[in-house]
Design a protein around this motif. Structure first.
Motif, mmCIF file in Angstrom:
data_model
loop_
_atom_site.group_PDB
_atom_site.id
_atom_site.type_symbol
_atom_site.label_atom_id
_atom_site.label_comp_id
_atom_site.label_asym_id
_atom_site.label_seq_id
_atom_site.Cartn_x
_atom_site.Cartn_y
_atom_site.Cartn_z
ATOM 1 N N PRO A 35 -2.137 -3.903 4.000
ATOM 2 C CA PRO A 35 -3.068 -3.603 2.907
ATOM 3 C C PRO A 35 -2.374 -3.706 1.547
ATOM 4 N N ALA A 36 -3.112 -4.134 0.550
ATOM 5 C CA ALA A 36 -2.526 -4.270 -0.784
ATOM 6 C C ALA A 36 -2.002 -2.932 -1.294
ATOM 7 N N ARG A 37 -2.732 -1.866 -0.996
ATOM 8 C CA ARG A 37 -2.299 -0.517 -1.365
ATOM 9 C C ARG A 37 -2.497 0.406 -0.177
ATOM 10 N N ILE A 38 -1.547 1.311 0.023
ATOM 11 C CA ILE A 38 -1.647 2.320 1.071
ATOM 12 C C ILE A 38 -1.416 3.688 0.447
ATOM 13 N N ILE A 39 -2.367 4.581 0.658
ATOM 14 C CA ILE A 39 -2.254 5.953 0.165
ATOM 15 C C ILE A 39 -2.099 6.882 1.358
ATOM 16 N N CYS A 40 -1.027 7.631 1.371
ATOM 17 C CA CYS A 40 -0.713 8.555 2.454
ATOM 18 C C CYS A 40 -1.045 9.972 2.004
ATOM 19 N N ILE A 41 -1.849 10.669 2.789
ATOM 20 C CA ILE A 41 -2.250 12.042 2.468
ATOM 21 C C ILE A 41 -1.259 13.003 3.109
ATOM 22 N N LEU A 42 -0.627 13.831 2.292
ATOM 23 C CA LEU A 42 0.405 14.754 2.750
ATOM 24 C C LEU A 42 -0.102 16.185 2.757
ATOM 25 N N GLY A 43 0.388 16.977 3.696
ATOM 26 C CA GLY A 43 0.047 18.394 3.705
ATOM 27 C C GLY A 43 0.237 19.003 5.082
#
Length: 241
Positions: free
Chosen positions: A13-21
């Motif tokens: 993917p052009a951008r990958i956003i990883c959700i942390l918590g």
């Protein structure tokens, strides 16, 4: 199109956003809200007994993380000091990201990722982050209800996960939301986070948040161990508001 860090050129993917918590800390609500804003998640869980709208986790990521933790002598509730990815796990990670290369903006959420994050950073150095945290007592109560976990053990886990999130934040700030906030504040801060990430939300008007998703609101008022209380206060000072 972005490329995975490897000798071989592979699509991703052009951008990958990883959700942390940490577990039970509002990451499901945050992830569902990001999905509503237009971030693709792939095939995710949309219902389970403890998340009526689903934990929004992609089982393929969860399975990979469990495998990595197991071969490092740990588990989600027994965090290893560090997590080394074997060659076959690196290959599985590359193939996993490649399978979602059609999406220009892709995200994934699994609290375990905080325990194995260095491997993902090697595979995809441009990964972006957003985080969520919650009061330690509320998390401990939720884990007691879900997993019959003793309070002291839950608090220790809270500290390990959130300390790692703070360490990552110090390497490069990213938006962090507090799940203790009101619904109104959550959505206001979500909009700020989307702006920081450069994500233009879809004009659907649909909101993922429902008060019932928060659960375990009658959490203990017991005093926190000093280092846990200090970390919570630090996260509060960094959270969007």
């Amino acid at each position: 199109m972005s490329q995975i860090s490897n000798n071989d050129v592979r699509p991703a993917p052009a951008r990958i956003i990883c959700i942390l918590g940490m577990h039970r800390s509002g990451t499901s609500c945050l992830t569902g809200s990001l999905q509503n804003a237009g971030i693709a998640l792939g095939d995710i869980h949309t219902w389970n007994p403890y998340n009526k709208k689903g934990n929004r986790e992609n089982q393929r990521f969860v399975d990979l993380h469990d495998s990595i933790l197991e071969h490092n002598g740990g588990a989600w509730d027994e965090p290893p000091a560090s997590s080394v990815w074997r060659s076959e796990e690196k290959q599985a990670g590359r193939e996993l990201l490649e399978s979602y290369a059609e999406y220009p903006l892709f995200g994934f959420k699994d609290p375990r990722v905080l325990l194995v994050l260095e491997g993902w950073k090697q595979l995809y150095p441009d990964m972006e982050y957003i985080g969520s945290f919650r009061h330690p007592n509320a998390v401990a109560e939720s884990l007691r209800v879900r997993s019959d976990m003793p309070r002291n053990r839950a608090l220790k886990l809270w500290y390990v996960y959130n300390k790692r999130m703070l360490q990552e934040y110090k390497k490069g700030p990213f938006p962090i939301l507090c799940f203790d906030d009101s619904e109104e504040n959550f959505h206001a801060n979500l909009n700020r986070a989307l702006d920081i990430l450069g994500v233009l939300p879809k004009e659907s008007g649909e909101k993922f948040w429902e008060e019932r998703l928060r659960g375990s609101q009658n959490a203990s008022q017991e005093k926190l161990p000093w280092r846990i209380g200090r970390l919570y206060r630090k996260l509060r000072s960094l959270a969007l508001r």
